[in-house]
Scaffold this motif. Structure first.
Motif, PDB file in Angstrom:
ATOM      1  N   ARG A  34      29.186  30.971  29.769  1.00  0.00           N
ATOM      2  CA  ARG A  34      28.685  29.719  30.352  1.00  0.00           C
ATOM      3  C   ARG A  34      27.467  29.980  31.223  1.00  0.00           C
ATOM      4  NH1 ARG A  34      29.198  24.957  28.958  1.00  0.00           N
ATOM      5  NH2 ARG A  34      29.386  24.147  31.068  1.00  0.00           N
ATOM      6  N   PHE A  35      27.493  31.064  31.996  1.00  0.00           N
ATOM      7  CA  PHE A  35      26.349  31.422  32.828  1.00  0.00           C
ATOM      8  C   PHE A  35      25.133  31.752  31.959  1.00  0.00           C
ATOM      9  CE2 PHE A  35      23.875  34.843  34.909  1.00  0.00           C
ATOM     10  CZ  PHE A  35      23.406  34.129  36.001  1.00  0.00           C
ATOM     11  N   GLU A  36      25.355  32.502  30.878  1.00  0.00           N
ATOM     12  CA  GLU A  36      24.253  32.847  29.983  1.00  0.00           C
ATOM     13  C   GLU A  36      23.697  31.607  29.289  1.00  0.00           C
ATOM     14  OE1 GLU A  36      26.160  35.687  27.485  1.00  0.00           O
ATOM     15  OE2 GLU A  36      25.732  37.382  28.822  1.00  0.00           O
ATOM     16  N   ALA A 211      25.805  27.104  37.859  1.00  0.00           N
ATOM     17  CA  ALA A 211      25.575  28.333  37.094  1.00  0.00           C
ATOM     18  C   ALA A 211      26.106  29.544  37.859  1.00  0.00           C
ATOM     19  CB  ALA A 211      24.086  28.494  36.801  1.00  0.00           C
ATOM     20  N   PHE A 212      25.835  29.606  39.149  1.00  0.00           N
ATOM     21  CA  PHE A 212      26.288  30.752  39.926  1.00  0.00           C
ATOM     22  C   PHE A 212      27.789  30.683  40.204  1.00  0.00           C
ATOM     23  CE2 PHE A 212      21.735  30.727  40.778  1.00  0.00           C
ATOM     24  CZ  PHE A 212      21.435  32.047  40.502  1.00  0.00           C
ATOM     25  N   GLN A 213      28.362  29.485  40.142  1.00  0.00           N
ATOM     26  CA  GLN A 213      29.821  29.388  40.209  1.00  0.00           C
ATOM     27  C   GLN A 213      30.437  30.042  38.978  1.00  0.00           C
ATOM     28  OE1 GLN A 213      30.542  25.181  40.674  1.00  0.00           O
ATOM     29  NE2 GLN A 213      30.814  25.354  42.882  1.00  0.00           N
ATOM     30  N   GLY A 216      30.389  33.675  39.545  1.00  0.00           N
ATOM     31  CA  GLY A 216      31.428  34.071  40.492  1.00  0.00           C
ATOM     32  C   GLY A 216      32.811  34.075  39.860  1.00  0.00           C
ATOM     33  N   TYR A 217      33.091  33.061  39.038  1.00  0.00           N
ATOM     34  CA  TYR A 217      34.382  33.009  38.348  1.00  0.00           C
ATOM     35  C   TYR A 217      34.537  34.171  37.375  1.00  0.00           C
ATOM     36  CZ  TYR A 217      34.777  28.226  40.114  1.00  0.00           C
ATOM     37  OH  TYR A 217      34.856  27.124  40.929  1.00  0.00           O
ATOM     38  N   THR A 218      33.410  34.606  36.791  1.00  0.00           N
ATOM     39  CA  THR A 218      33.462  35.765  35.893  1.00  0.00           C
ATOM     40  C   THR A 218      34.011  36.984  36.628  1.00  0.00           C
ATOM     41  OG1 THR A 218      31.572  34.970  34.609  1.00  0.00           O
ATOM     42  CG2 THR A 218      32.082  37.315  34.464  1.00  0.00           C
ATOM     43  N   VAL A 223      38.467  40.798  38.202  1.00  0.00           N
ATOM     44  CA  VAL A 223      39.229  41.359  39.332  1.00  0.00           C
ATOM     45  C   VAL A 223      40.721  41.111  39.129  1.00  0.00           C
ATOM     46  CG1 VAL A 223      39.714  41.114  41.797  1.00  0.00           C
ATOM     47  CG2 VAL A 223      37.350  41.277  41.000  1.00  0.00           C
ATOM     48  N   PHE A 224      41.077  39.905  38.655  1.00  0.00           N
ATOM     49  CA  PHE A 224      42.488  39.602  38.388  1.00  0.00           C
ATOM     50  C   PHE A 224      43.060  40.565  37.347  1.00  0.00           C
ATOM     51  CE2 PHE A 224      41.729  34.871  39.489  1.00  0.00           C
ATOM     52  CZ  PHE A 224      41.812  35.176  40.838  1.00  0.00           C
ATOM     53  N   ALA A 225      42.265  40.863  36.301  1.00  0.00           N
ATOM     54  CA  ALA A 225      42.732  41.794  35.267  1.00  0.00           C
ATOM     55  C   ALA A 225      42.969  43.176  35.861  1.00  0.00           C
ATOM     56  CB  ALA A 225      41.708  41.878  34.136  1.00  0.00           C
ATOM     57  N   GLY A 226      42.044  43.633  36.710  1.00  0.00           N
ATOM     58  CA  GLY A 226      42.220  44.929  37.356  1.00  0.00           C
ATOM     59  C   GLY A 226      43.411  44.947  38.291  1.00  0.00           C
TER      60      GLY A 226
END
Length: 268
Positions: A34-36, A211-213, A216-218, A223-226
């Motif tokens: 989405r950001f791209e 876009a920057f949200q 940030g969600y990315t 981080v959740f996966a890690g």
């Protein structure tokens, strides 16, 4: 030692981990895409604005209502200039100034807000040149109505009479006794020595806060996966330690009793 992995409890934990990690990666990848997409849309919008300027102007009725496809298109309209307003706090070429906004009363009875140009300094009616008299035909870039937050537009409030903060039908309808188009036009060639205001890309087509949200969600999803992987290894290590202690005949209750005895024997 690892037989505990076959227990129902650990079966549930493993299934949760195996589902959670791909889900987090998928969601992170989707937010990144989405950001791209927004970056690509920003580049395309800027290129489209340059292309629209070279296109032939079309009648206003053919381009309404304004959307991302028609925003920035060249439009022509005929009417008579009526009420004039100033739009303060607008920058052009890194200089602070104001727009001179005049309502063009069309044959249909509704008015089209027309930005006739930009002037530097503090908004002042004495600085703004008067609009031409009689019937005129204007040509410029069609723009969608502004809302607070778009392109640095601030909320309405505390402005002197004859000024408005946002160029929108919602703001202007209270200032005139007739209808106002939910769109506005910036002239390609400014009137009376003013500087022309260039067309801007449609709202939500550039690198805005949304876009920057997405970016940030990315990061959050990865981080959740890690974190899921970290907790799985932490639980595994703890279970292995319990299994090793049990094999040696050491149990949590025995450790607690030994600690209490040591504390009782310790000198005060």
């Amino acid at each position: 030692m690892y037989r505990f992995l076959l227990t129902p409890r650990w079966f549930g934990i493993n299934v949760f981990v195996l589902l959670a990690i791909p889900f987090c990666i998928f969601m992170g990848s989707w937010q990144l895409s989405r950001f791209e997409d927004r970056m690509a849309a920003s580049r395309d919008a800027k290129q489209q604005v340059a292309i629209d300027v070279r296109e032939a102007a079309r009648p206003l009725a053919e381009l309404l209502p304004v959307d991302q496809a028609t925003s920035g298109k060249q439009v022509t309209a005929t009417g008579r200039y009526d009420k004039q307003l100033l739009v303060p706090g607008r920058q052009l070429d890194d200089r602070e100034g104001f727009y001179v906004l005049t309502l063009l009363r069309t044959d249909g009875g509704k008015a089209l807000p027309v930005v006739r140009g930009w002037l530097p300094g503090t908004a002042s009616a004495a600085k703004a040149p008067a609009a031409p008299k009689g019937e005129v035909t204007v040509t410029g870039a069609l723009q969608a109505s502004e809302t607070p937050g778009d392109n640095g537009v601030s909320a309405q409030g505390g402005l002197p009479a004859g000024q408005t903060s946002a160029i929108s039908a919602a703001s202007l309808i209270n200032l005139v006794p007739y209808g106002v188009y939910d769109a506005w036009v910036t002239l390609n060639t400014a009137d009376s020595g003013m500087k022309a205001v260039p067309a801007t890309a449609p709202a939500d087509s550039g690198l805005n806060l949304k876009a920057f949200q997405n970016l940030g969600y990315t990061g959050e999803w990865f981080v959740f996966a890690g974190f899921v992987v970290f907790m799985w290894f932490r639980l595994l290590r703890r279970e292995v330690e319990f299994a090793r202690d049990a094999a040696l005949g050491i149990f949590p209750d025995d450790e607690e009793q030994d600690r209490e005895r040591s504390e009782e024997k310790a000198p005060v």
